[in-house]
Design a protein around this motif. Structure first.
Motif: not given
Length: 130
Positions: A1-19
């Motif tokens: 399974m390949s993960v695009s840069p955009k998908e990786l950035v979106s995953a980071a954004k979701q994690a940010k909200d758990k700060y």
């Protein structure tokens, strides 16, 4: 399974909200060479040495689960215009596990710049150097 840069950035954004911070909100997502994604958020304390950047949280979660080869890391801040960068300590931790990792540095709109780790940390020190 390949993960695009955009998908990786979106995953980071979701994690940010758990700060867990009173100072700044950041999120990170690290992609292992085998395609698994680990996320992290910034965790800060009043005593700053007790704090941890989102990038290191994500990397350390992956390492604690046995993953030590990374392809890319995305980091995102809470500003709509400023694309955050990876701090020096996190750059050194990235270098510990990869010579050629990519870093996607993003703003809250998920717009990002791509950097190679060897450019972010040009005079690196790592485990294969004496």
């Amino acid at each position: 399974m390949s993960v695009s840069p955009k998908e990786l950035v979106s995953a980071a954004k979701q994690a940010k909200d758990k700060y867990a911070t009173t100072y700044f909100k950041m999120g990170a997502a690290v992609l292992t060479k085998c395609g698994k994604v680990f996320t992290g958020c910034s965790i800060t304390c009043a005593v700053s040495p007790c704090s941890m950047c989102a990038e290191r949280v994500a990397i350390f979660k992956a390492v604690s689960e046995g993953y030590k080869e990374f392809e890319a890391l995305a980091v995102i801040g809470d500003d709509d215009t400023v694309k955050v960068s990876v701090c020096g300590m996190c750059r050194q931790v990235m270098r510990q596990y990869s010579l050629d990792m990519k870093a996607y540095c993003a703003n809250n709109k998920e717009e990002f710049n791509t950097h190679q780790l060897n450019v972010l940390l040009p005079h690196e020190y790592g485990p294969n150097l004496s």
